[in-house]
Each structure stands twice: as structure tokens, then as C-alpha cells.
Design a protein around this motif. Sequence first.
Motif, PDB file in Angstrom:
ATOM      1  N   ALA A 170      12.929 -35.530  14.750  1.00  0.00           N
ATOM      2  CA  ALA A 170      12.691 -35.947  13.361  1.00  0.00           C
ATOM      3  C   ALA A 170      11.199 -35.993  13.085  1.00  0.00           C
ATOM      4  N   ASP A 171      10.470 -35.001  13.559  1.00  0.00           N
ATOM      5  CA  ASP A 171       9.026 -34.962  13.344  1.00  0.00           C
ATOM      6  C   ASP A 171       8.708 -34.718  11.866  1.00  0.00           C
ATOM      7  N   PRO A 172       7.680 -35.340  11.319  1.00  0.00           N
ATOM      8  CA  PRO A 172       7.290 -35.057   9.932  1.00  0.00           C
ATOM      9  C   PRO A 172       6.704 -33.659   9.764  1.00  0.00           C
ATOM     10  N   ASP A 173       6.202 -33.073  10.849  1.00  0.00           N
ATOM     11  CA  ASP A 173       5.600 -31.735  10.808  1.00  0.00           C
ATOM     12  C   ASP A 173       6.174 -30.937  11.977  1.00  0.00           C
ATOM     13  N   GLY A 174       7.128 -30.046  11.669  1.00  0.00           N
ATOM     14  CA  GLY A 174       7.737 -29.238  12.719  1.00  0.00           C
ATOM     15  C   GLY A 174       9.030 -29.859  13.209  1.00  0.00           C
ATOM     16  N   PRO A 175       9.582 -29.337  14.308  1.00  0.00           N
ATOM     17  CA  PRO A 175       9.055 -28.269  15.169  1.00  0.00           C
ATOM     18  C   PRO A 175       9.012 -26.902  14.471  1.00  0.00           C
ATOM     19  N   TRP A 176       8.125 -26.046  15.014  1.00  0.00           N
ATOM     20  CA  TRP A 176       7.929 -24.700  14.484  1.00  0.00           C
ATOM     21  C   TRP A 176       8.247 -23.682  15.575  1.00  0.00           C
ATOM     22  N   ALA A 229       2.289 -31.830  15.629  1.00  0.00           N
ATOM     23  CA  ALA A 229       3.506 -31.037  15.521  1.00  0.00           C
ATOM     24  C   ALA A 229       3.885 -30.484  16.884  1.00  0.00           C
ATOM     25  N   VAL A 230       5.124 -30.013  16.974  1.00  0.00           N
ATOM     26  CA  VAL A 230       5.618 -29.331  18.169  1.00  0.00           C
ATOM     27  C   VAL A 230       5.737 -27.848  17.839  1.00  0.00           C
ATOM     28  N   LEU A 231       5.084 -27.012  18.640  1.00  0.00           N
ATOM     29  CA  LEU A 231       5.225 -25.562  18.517  1.00  0.00           C
ATOM     30  C   LEU A 231       6.140 -25.065  19.626  1.00  0.00           C
ATOM     31  N   VAL A 232       7.165 -24.315  19.254  1.00  0.00           N
ATOM     32  CA  VAL A 232       8.082 -23.727  20.227  1.00  0.00           C
ATOM     33  C   VAL A 232       7.737 -22.251  20.341  1.00  0.00           C
ATOM     34  N   VAL A 233       7.217 -21.849  21.491  1.00  0.00           N
ATOM     35  CA  VAL A 233       6.794 -20.467  21.712  1.00  0.00           C
ATOM     36  C   VAL A 233       7.864 -19.800  22.583  1.00  0.00           C
ATOM     37  N   ASP A 234       8.616 -18.889  21.987  1.00  0.00           N
ATOM     38  CA  ASP A 234       9.803 -18.327  22.635  1.00  0.00           C
ATOM     39  C   ASP A 234       9.545 -16.920  23.175  1.00  0.00           C
ATOM     40  N   ASN A 235      10.054 -16.636  24.365  1.00  0.00           N
ATOM     41  CA  ASN A 235       9.940 -15.318  25.009  1.00  0.00           C
ATOM     42  C   ASN A 235       8.485 -14.963  25.317  1.00  0.00           C
ATOM     43  N   ARG A 273      -2.081 -14.812  15.935  1.00  0.00           N
ATOM     44  CA  ARG A 273      -1.660 -14.347  14.615  1.00  0.00           C
ATOM     45  C   ARG A 273      -0.193 -14.677  14.359  1.00  0.00           C
ATOM     46  N   ALA A 274       0.657 -14.560  15.381  1.00  0.00           N
ATOM     47  CA  ALA A 274       2.074 -14.879  15.210  1.00  0.00           C
ATOM     48  C   ALA A 274       2.259 -16.353  14.877  1.00  0.00           C
ATOM     49  N   VAL A 275       1.497 -17.227  15.536  1.00  0.00           N
ATOM     50  CA  VAL A 275       1.583 -18.654  15.233  1.00  0.00           C
ATOM     51  C   VAL A 275       1.102 -18.925  13.809  1.00  0.00           C
ATOM     52  N   SER A 276       0.001 -18.305  13.413  1.00  0.00           N
ATOM     53  CA  SER A 276      -0.536 -18.547  12.068  1.00  0.00           C
ATOM     54  C   SER A 276       0.421 -18.049  10.994  1.00  0.00           C
ATOM     55  N   ASP A 277       1.132 -16.952  11.258  1.00  0.00           N
ATOM     56  CA  ASP A 277       2.119 -16.471  10.295  1.00  0.00           C
ATOM     57  C   ASP A 277       3.218 -17.508  10.077  1.00  0.00           C
ATOM     58  N   VAL A 278       3.721 -18.073  11.161  1.00  0.00           N
ATOM     59  CA  VAL A 278       4.786 -19.067  11.061  1.00  0.00           C
ATOM     60  C   VAL A 278       4.314 -20.299  10.293  1.00  0.00           C
ATOM     61  N   LEU A 279       3.069 -20.693  10.516  1.00  0.00           N
ATOM     62  CA  LEU A 279       2.532 -21.899   9.874  1.00  0.00           C
ATOM     63  C   LEU A 279       1.911 -21.621   8.507  1.00  0.00           C
ATOM     64  N   PRO A 322       8.030 -25.312   3.681  1.00  0.00           N
ATOM     65  CA  PRO A 322       8.915 -25.875   4.708  1.00  0.00           C
ATOM     66  C   PRO A 322       8.132 -26.630   5.778  1.00  0.00           C
ATOM     67  N   ARG A 323       8.724 -27.717   6.282  1.00  0.00           N
ATOM     68  CA  ARG A 323       8.081 -28.535   7.303  1.00  0.00           C
ATOM     69  C   ARG A 323       8.585 -28.186   8.697  1.00  0.00           C
ATOM     70  N   ARG A 324       9.515 -27.264   8.811  1.00  0.00           N
ATOM     71  CA  ARG A 324      10.039 -26.813  10.090  1.00  0.00           C
ATOM     72  C   ARG A 324      10.772 -25.499   9.848  1.00  0.00           C
ATOM     73  N   ASN A 325      11.052 -24.765  10.894  1.00  0.00           N
ATOM     74  CA  ASN A 325      11.749 -23.490  10.708  1.00  0.00           C
ATOM     75  C   ASN A 325      12.783 -23.246  11.797  1.00  0.00           C
ATOM     76  N   ILE A 326      13.339 -24.319  12.316  1.00  0.00           N
ATOM     77  CA  ILE A 326      14.338 -24.188  13.367  1.00  0.00           C
ATOM     78  C   ILE A 326      15.633 -23.667  12.753  1.00  0.00           C
ATOM     79  N   PRO A 327      16.159 -22.531  13.241  1.00  0.00           N
ATOM     80  CA  PRO A 327      17.343 -21.945  12.608  1.00  0.00           C
ATOM     81  C   PRO A 327      18.601 -22.766  12.855  1.00  0.00           C
ATOM     82  N   THR A 328      19.541 -22.655  11.923  1.00  0.00           N
ATOM     83  CA  THR A 328      20.837 -23.315  12.065  1.00  0.00           C
ATOM     84  C   THR A 328      21.718 -22.484  12.988  1.00  0.00           C
ATOM     85  N   PRO A 329      22.346 -23.089  13.997  1.00  0.00           N
ATOM     86  CA  PRO A 329      23.169 -22.291  14.927  1.00  0.00           C
ATOM     87  C   PRO A 329      24.455 -21.830  14.275  1.00  0.00           C
TER      88      PRO A 329
END
Length: 951
Positions: A323-329, A370-376, A344-350, A270-277
Amino acid sequence: MRLAFGVLGPFVASVDDHPADLGGPRQRKVLACLVAARGRIVSVERLMEQVWDDRMPPTQATLFGYVAGLRRALEPGRAARTPARILVREGPGYALRAPAASVDAERFTALVVQGDRAASAADFGTAATTLDEALGLWRGPAYADFVDADFAVAEIARLDALHAAAREQRLAVALANGDHQRVLGDLEALVVDQPLRERGWELLALALYRAGRQGDALAVLRRAREQLIAEIGVDPGPQLRRMEAAVLRQDACLELPRTSPGRPPVLAPPRRNIPTPLSSFVGRQVDLETVGRALAEHRLVTVIGAGGVGKTRLVLEHCRGRADPDGPWLVELASLRDPAEVARAVSDVLSLPGIATSGQLAQRLADRAAVLVVDNAEHLIPGVAELARTVLGGCPGLRLLVTSRQPLGVPGEAVLELAPLPLAEAVELLVNRINTANLAQWAGEPDPALTTQVCRDLDGLPLAIELAAAQCRTLSLREIAFQLDDRLGLLTTGIAGDQDRHATVRNAIEWSYQLLTHTEQALFRQLCVFDGGFDLDAVRQVGGGPELPEPVPALLGLVRKSLVIADTAAVPRRYRMLELVREYATALLVGAEQAQALTRHRRWLVGLVETGEQRLPTADGAAWLRRLGAERDNIRAALTSALAAGEDLTAARICGALAWFWYRTGQIAEGQRWGGRTLAALDARRTGATETSTGAGESAEWVLARARLLMAIGGCAYLSGDHAGSVAAFGEATRLCARVGARHPHTTAAIYLASVTAIGGDVAGALSLADEAVRLADLVGEPWAQAEALTVRSQLSRACGDLARARDELTRANALARSCGHQWAVLSSGWMDGKVSTDLGEPDRALRTLAELARDVDPEQDPPSWLALAHSLAGALGRTGRADTGAVLLGAVEALGKSIGYHPEQMDPHDGPANTSAVAAALDPEAYQAGLARGRELTWSGLADLVADVR
């Protein structure tokens, strides 16, 4: 002698096709427990606990009597005083030594995996035959006599899920064969039996559409939506939504293909992992534009605000429009407790294994944009700040979008403080959510005065508004307004500060909690022991107590009331609490109820990881890698609570069961951290330095637990490059297993000790160790162990120049690995065979071997290993006069490998450069560079197509 055990229905056993007399219920339970353990040693103490449940067990003599009776039944011809060969005493307990194929559940699993693979290859005839054979093994519910037994719960859950998936796949195969009319009745029965599994509804709609009944297909999809909303309060997932859209537009993709579809395309990682609302986005247009401008101008943007103000929803909505070719993650930090785990959490996602620090992460991401979205981030500010400084400093193409209750304090940080919704947008959100929750409740628009009052009482905070709207199924808007005014009125201070807003959200949660039933309240409190989410099977095992006889209905009530969120895209569906809601529940779970819930959570987790350990070297091993990966946060939570409670043996069991998982997924830092902490606790128990641990000192169970823990530590030490530490850990594990007579763990430890000794350069020492590993593997008779031992021995034969012996060992290893579905061993033995053929001057054979293996191995399940295989195949092409194709392969491996952090020379330092040289030497520089350039343009499917055409 032919043994057979049946667990897919009432528990039965037979010897040479004659039913075995298994004795009374408890004696049968002893055997069932050992069958469920799948060759794993079950200690005497644990066996007695499992068989007698929570009742006071008798003396061990009773158990020994049951074992003697079972031995007579399973080995009727065994002479007196001769060692048992089936039900054996080993280490601290007993184990069942019977071929995996003698258990119907194992045959069922292998057949389902074979059927799935045939269906994926569009071989629908084979798929239908294989799946029919699998489904024909079921005689009733799995472990029907022991549905409430702790030892069977995890296995029942696994088999039930696999059975449901097999039924769905068989009907999907029928649709692919054009049998849509014939299977309509079966599909109707399937959705009645499994109404919450969305694939059944999807297949039924497809069958109706192909039968010319478009209206009925749409009606079925409406039924599915209504049932999902009524049962669990969620809309259908993305697959059903896509099916509905396709039916409405009469998409040609729904028609039965007129020709064979051929090999399905390989999906790229996958090139991104943004969930569908699951719900519409309301308001915030100005804030959306502000986030977009800020991220265009700055590489670090932090959105701050009170809990529940909508920070995460805002940034995810922004990301969905990119419409990034890599991400957002999206990197979710809510379940983490240690700032050191952020990288480690970032590396797991990527999907970048082996990353432990921000510095290592920066090296791997240096050329990515790429754009990394770091939540909470608020509870891990030091770790996230270090990530931002290091990664942004070393990776010019990266941007970080962070949500937090406070800024990071990093130079160059742009901060956007998010305010509550303006009153008009807050009212719009409330009305939208009320109408979504209960479409028939309101004859028209709700009373504007009441909606305004509610939104003012809730300070315009989206989370509080969502919770209030969820109550409209049972309360009128006027009742909601009255109760909120009564409960929240004292909170109004006139100061619009974060503390007041946080208190508003907290009291909205408290109000929602008070409206729950007693059973829902009990489960609400207990769910806080989960980290990172859970599924229905986990809830069934962890939820409990006198107030909660049936956890699942209570869970569905919590989902309907928006206190638990359902992830409809996950299969099986997963659930989670928002962090603010979980914090509130944590404060309520105290005393004995907390201790009991944590105990059940640990028990569930132990069962899960030990089941996973047994499944990883089998046909469904890839599915279990994903399953265990989904529970990483719960694994950490269980290890934390086990060590805090002084249950170091429980922690050691968890770590020991995760050894192969940590190794396969490159979880170096995770394994070292938890392995080290657990080993320290075990050693403190041995020396008497702590009085908090339970149980005796160096019992056989303690020794075996320590040995298995050391194997986990040894694997992580090897991955980190600490060969001496790895040899020491595996060496001690081998000695401990031999000391207590635990043959299976001894075999595993011996295999890996031989391997790491050889890698460390001690070929002579490794040879004797490898021979011993092969001997032990033959003794235990497990095909996966024999395959691994022979593969290690073959590497040493190759190193010593005995190529004929190496080839013989690899041929046997590959056949054994295929017989039990151990795909990793299939790949490693086949890959090594290609190398041996090259050494022997047989490049054509190497080409055939590697090409066949590349076609058989699924690149989606293990991309790095498949790329290593493709790289070796390129070398074989260079040596057989097809270097032009080899250059294209090298270019593709280079480009695609870079996207997942794979580099051929690092994974295969001896042969990787030789493969590259073989291709480069066979072409002039211009042709070589042109081939590389063409390869760099290939997608994963393009590379798979190219590999498939190599003969």
C-alpha cells in the motif's frame, strides 16, 4: 474550387460537387495512395511499388500518364503548361496538396475527437450530434477498393478502430441521456459485430441493468466471459469484472445520475503500474513472506532462479499486497538488448522525460520513496548493477526488487533463490489451471496419481505446468502424462540444477509447439520478430507466407494454448510472448522465413510511424503519442534489423517520422542513439565505404531521407542543450530540402531552424529565418505549420519589443491551431499570448487568456505543459490582486510537478521566476507560506477544480 475525397467506403472524388473521372483501377490507386499519405511526399519508386504491388512495374512513363490524367480530373480548368496545384511533383516524387477537410476520413477523425471531448465535459447533446455526423460519413469499409494495398493497411486499421470506438461512444452518450431502452437493440448488434471489444459488453450490461433487468445483465456478462475464453482464451479485463461486481451488489454508481455530473475529475498520473493477474496465485505463501521481510530489511533484493520457476509472478503478487503511496513500479527489461538503456526504461515507466543515465535518474528521484521492480535482469546485469549502485546511493527512499537468473553482485544485495514448487503446491496449480481452462472437462477431481506424475515430470516448474494444463482442451490428462513421460523422461539426471530445470521448460515448450497446427506453428515462429508485444492489426500485417493465409485465427489458438499472453487491460488488446517462449521461437525462425518476417515487420513499423507522424499535429494527436509510445520496443527492433540488412533508407524513414514524437516525449538518448547510427550508415553509403547498402548514391529520395533524419537529430540536440549542434542539423536539413524542392519538409525544417537560432541568441539571424518559415508555411497552406511558424515569429517579435505584432501573430496562430486540432500549438500560442499581455501591462487580459486555455487543455494528456500554464496563471493572479489564490497554485504546481519531474524554473527560465515573484511580492511572508502549504496538499483534481474556478 471545392475538392472532396471519399475513402470511407468505395474511393471517390469530386470537384465542385461533380464526380471526378479518376480513370481505371491503377490510376485510381495512384490517387488513393497519395490521399493516404496525407500530404507526405511519395517517391516515384515507392509509388510504383505500391500501385503495382509485387508485380514487375512498367516504365515510369506509365505512371506519368496516370498522373497527367488525374491532374486533368482534379484541375479541369488548368491551362496547359501551367504548374499543377493539387497533384504536385515535389522532391523525389509526388504529393497531394488538398485541405485536410477535403478528405472524409479527416473530417470523421476531427468530429470523433470533438464528440469525445463533449462527452467528457458532460455536454451529451453536443456529443450526440457530433458523433452522429461523424458516423454518417461512413459509406462502407475504409478504402474498400484497396483493402489489401500496403499503403492503405495502417490507415484502414486506424479508421476501423476509430469507427468502432465512435459507435461505442455514441451508445454510451445515449445511456447518459437515459435512452437505455432505445439502444438495447443497437448494443446487441454491436457485441455481435465486435465480440472481442469489451466496452460493448459493458454498455449492454449497463443498459439492461438500468432497464430493470439485473438477471439479463449478469447473463450478458457471462456470455462475454464465455466468448472471450472460447475465442482467445482469456478472462474479461478489469472493466468488465468491475461491472459484474457492481451489478451483483446493485451499486448506486450504475444508476442514471439525476443531475448533471458536471466536469469529470482529472485523474492523477498513475501511482503504480502493477498489472492485474488473469489467474489465481497458487501456493508460495512462505516465499511471499520471505520477500516481504527481505524488502523491509534491505533496499536491494534479487530473486533468482531458473527460467519458468515463477520469479516474476511471485514479486508481482507481493507488490499487489503493498500500500505504498508511490509505487510499486514495474520495469520490464525482457525486450531490451543494451545495458545502457536500463535507466531510460525506468524513466519511461516513471514518466520522467529526458533521462539517459543512472546519474540523471538519481537526481530526479532523490526525494521519492518507492519500490522499483526490475524484471528479467539476467541479460543486462552491468546496466542493472549500475542502476542499483547509483540510484540506491543517491535516493534513500528507494528500494529495488529485481528478478534475474543470477545475482547482480552489488554490495548490500539480499539474494533469494526461488526453488520449484513443492509437489503438493504443484499439483494444486495443475488442477486449478485444468479446471480454469475447461470447466466442463472433468467430472470430478483429476486422478491424483496422474497429476502427481505430470508435476514430477515437469520438476514442479510453474511455466511448464501452465503449458501442460493448456493442452487439456484437446488431450486427456492421461494423454498429457503419457506424452510428457515419453518426451521428458531422458532429461531426468537426478541433479536439481538450473540447467536441468531450464531444459525441462524448453522441452515443455517444444512439446506444446509440436501439438500446434501447421498455421499456428508458422505464426509462432514469426511472432518472435516483435519486441514488447503487438496487437491484432500488427499480426495481420506481419504474419504471412504460404502456411499462414489467415494469421488472426492462428494467434487466438496460440493464446488458448498459453504460448501467447493477452493483456486484457490494454485498449486495443495487446499480446506478447514470455521471454523463454520467444527465445525458443527465435531459434526456429531461420533462413528465408526469417528474412521475410523481418521485412514485413519493418514494413508494418514504417507504415505505423509515418501514419503517426501525420496524426500527431491533428485532433487525435494525443492518442497517437500513446500509440507510438506502446511500440518503442518494436521501433528499436525494426531499426536494428533495418541497419543490419543494409536498409539505411528504411531506418532513416523511421527516424525521420519519429522526430516530433521523440521531441514531444523527451526521448533524447533514444533519438541521438538511433539517429547517429542511421546517419553514419547513410554517410557510409554516400562515400561508398560499405557495400551492404542498397540503391543509388545521392538520389532525391536519399537526400530527403537524410534531411528528415537530421530534423530528428536536431530536435534531440536542442533538448540536450546542444544549441550549436541543433542549429547545424536544422540548417543542413533546410538546405537539403530546398535542394530537392521538398516544400513540406523544408517548411518544418525552417520553422525549427528559426526557433533554435533565436534560443541560441542570434535574434537578427532568427528574424529572417522566421519570416522565411512563415512564407513557406503560407505557401504549403497547412494550418499546423502556419500556427507553429507564427508562434516562433511572435517570440522574436516579443524579444524585439514589437508587442502589437506579437499579439497579432499569436491570435492568428491560435486560430489556425484550433482549426486543425493541433493542441500543442494551441497551448504554446495561448501561453505566449498570456506573456505578451503581461508585457503590455494588461494582467486582466493575461488572466482571462490563461484561465480559458487551462480549462480547454486536458491536463491528463500533457501534465508538464499544463503545470507550466498553471504556474503562469498564478503569476497573473498575483498581478491582479488575487495573490492568495496564486500562492495556492504555486504550491500545487511545486508538489505535483515534483512527482513527475517537472520544475517551473527549468521549463520557463525567463518568466517562471517572475511569476513566483509577482505572487510573493503581493503577500506578507506568512500568508505566502500558508498558501504554498495549502497548495501542496491539492490533488490533480483539486488543482483542476481551482483552475476551473478562476475567471
